[in-house]
Design a protein around this motif. Structure first.
Motif, short mmCIF file in Angstrom:
data_model
loop_
_atom_site.label_atom_id
_atom_site.label_comp_id
_atom_site.label_asym_id
_atom_site.label_seq_id
_atom_site.Cartn_x
_atom_site.Cartn_y
_atom_site.Cartn_z
N PHE A 1 0.59 -1.28 0.08
CA PHE A 1 -0.26 -0.05 -0.26
C PHE A 1 1.18 1.07 -0.08
O PHE A 1 0.59 2.26 1.36
N PRO A 2 1.64 2.23 -1.08
CA PRO A 2 2.40 2.59 -0.68
C PRO A 2 1.78 4.26 -0.98
O PRO A 2 2.27 5.14 -0.56
N ASP A 3 -0.02 3.71 -0.99
CA ASP A 3 -0.66 4.99 -1.12
C ASP A 3 -1.78 5.23 0.42
O ASP A 3 -2.27 6.11 0.32
N ALA A 4 -1.35 4.60 0.90
CA ALA A 4 -1.37 4.63 2.44
C ALA A 4 -1.29 5.68 3.05
O ALA A 4 -0.31 5.85 2.80
N GLU A 5 -2.58 5.74 3.54
CA GLU A 5 -2.37 7.93 3.74
C GLU A 5 -2.04 7.64 5.30
O GLU A 5 -1.90 8.91 5.61
N LEU A 6 -1.68 6.17 6.13
CA LEU A 6 -0.88 6.66 7.43
C LEU A 6 0.18 5.15 7.43
O LEU A 6 -0.44 4.12 6.78
N LYS A 7 1.35 5.75 7.21
CA LYS A 7 2.15 4.60 7.76
C LYS A 7 2.79 4.97 8.84
O LYS A 7 3.36 6.17 9.19
N ILE A 8 2.92 3.64 9.13
CA ILE A 8 3.92 3.23 11.21
C ILE A 8 5.08 2.90 10.38
O ILE A 8 4.85 1.18 9.72
N PHE A 9 6.37 2.80 11.65
CA PHE A 9 7.61 2.36 11.10
C PHE A 9 7.68 0.68 13.10
O PHE A 9 7.43 2.96 13.07
N MET A 10 7.66 0.69 13.13
CA MET A 10 8.02 0.16 14.29
C MET A 10 9.03 -0.67 15.32
O MET A 10 9.46 -1.27 13.91
N SER B 1 11.16 -6.95 -2.11
CA SER B 1 10.70 -6.40 -0.80
C SER B 1 11.34 -6.59 0.27
O SER B 1 10.60 -6.93 1.02
N PRO B 2 12.32 -5.68 0.27
CA PRO B 2 13.25 -6.29 1.70
C PRO B 2 12.10 -5.34 2.66
O PRO B 2 11.06 -4.22 2.63
N LEU B 3 13.00 -5.13 3.98
CA LEU B 3 12.34 -4.34 4.94
C LEU B 3 12.96 -3.58 5.15
O LEU B 3 14.29 -3.24 4.95
N ILE B 4 12.48 -2.11 5.05
CA ILE B 4 12.87 -0.81 4.61
C ILE B 4 12.01 0.35 5.99
O ILE B 4 10.06 -0.06 5.51
N GLN B 5 12.15 1.68 5.72
CA GLN B 5 11.64 1.84 6.37
C GLN B 5 11.32 2.76 5.51
O GLN B 5 12.93 3.79 5.78
N VAL B 6 10.12 3.59 4.62
CA VAL B 6 9.62 4.62 3.81
C VAL B 6 10.21 6.05 4.84
O VAL B 6 9.51 5.98 5.79
N PRO B 7 10.73 6.81 4.01
CA PRO B 7 10.78 8.28 4.54
C PRO B 7 9.64 9.10 5.22
O PRO B 7 9.78 9.29 6.02
N GLU B 8 8.62 8.71 4.91
CA GLU B 8 7.28 9.40 5.33
C GLU B 8 6.73 8.74 6.70
O GLU B 8 5.81 9.05 6.68
N ALA B 9 6.83 7.45 7.15
CA ALA B 9 6.27 6.57 8.17
C ALA B 9 6.77 7.51 9.27
O ALA B 9 7.76 7.81 9.60
#
Length: 226
Positions: free
Chosen positions: A138-147, A191-199
């Motif tokens: 979901f690259p277009d998700a309105e809310l992106k969180i990285f835990m 599809s590696p585990l990454i933290q997208v900049p906007e998360a």
């Protein structure tokens, strides 16, 4: 009220799934457990002795796999079914955990699962956790969180989960499993585990469960009302 998609990525044992499930419940959204999907595929591969290095065997297996989530009204939780069979408890066992990363790294497996996940999220109102949700699913998700969380905090949580199910594992064994999976998940080609900049990063090392949930709900409501 508008609906949004919420993507929660991060390392194993940070509380992604339990938080995502509770947030979905409170927002009356659909919860998609991507980790459970890969675990279910892994369980199928193990049960059917599929050679994951054999592309033809993998493709044949994927054609025979159907995964769905069913709401259990007694527990209020979403449960995983593989080809119609209840597998929620079996897929959480250590013998499955040890093989999830290699199976999830297979391109054909990821393509098949991502297609199913995107279909589920097409009409919004979905909370989903995993490792590539914000970057791929979901690259277009309105809310992106990285835990994230410390190794010690993650291991203690996972040990408690296993003990609840009558399984035993030392903290050292669990930390070793986490580190191996972190390395594989972060360095795999597909599809590696990454933290997208906007998360938005949430460190759960010292957070109580309710605090984790409330942090995400606050961020979600800002998006929904905004």
């Amino acid at each position: 009220m508008k609906k949004i998609n919420i993507a929660i990525d991060g390392f194993s044992g940070c509380g992604k799934s339990s938080t995502a499930k509770e947030v979905a419940k409170r927002l009356a959204y659909k919860f998609i457990d991507s980790g459970a999907m890969y675990r279910a595929v892994t369980l199928y591969m193990l049960q059917n002795k599929v050679d994951i290095k054999d592309e033809a065997q993998v493709m044949s297996a994927l054609e025979a796999i159907s995964i769905d989530f069913r709401h259990n009204p007694q527990t209020g939780k979403s449960e995983t079914f593989l080809n119609g069979a209840y597998v929620e408890e079996e897929i959480r066992k250590m013998y499955v955990s040890e093989f999830v990363s290699p199976v999830a790294a297979i391109k054909a497996v990821r393509v098949a699962m991502v297609a199913q996940q995107q279909e589920m999220g097409k009409y919004r109102g979905v909370v989903m956790d995993g490792r590539d949700i914000a970057s791929v699913v979901f690259p277009d998700a309105e809310l992106k969180i990285f835990m994230k969380a410390s190794d010690e905090a993650r291991a203690k949580r996972r040990q408690a989960e296993l003990e609840e199910k009558g399984e035993e594992a030392s903290l050292e064994e669990i930390v070793k499993n986490f580190r191996e999976r972190d390395l594989q998940d972060s360095n795999r080609k597909e599809s590696p585990l990454i933290q997208v900049p906007e998360a938005i990063v949430i460190d759960t090392s010292h957070l109580e469960f309710e605090d984790q949930v409330n942090k995400v709900l606050t961020l979600a409501n800002e998006q929904i009302e905004g």
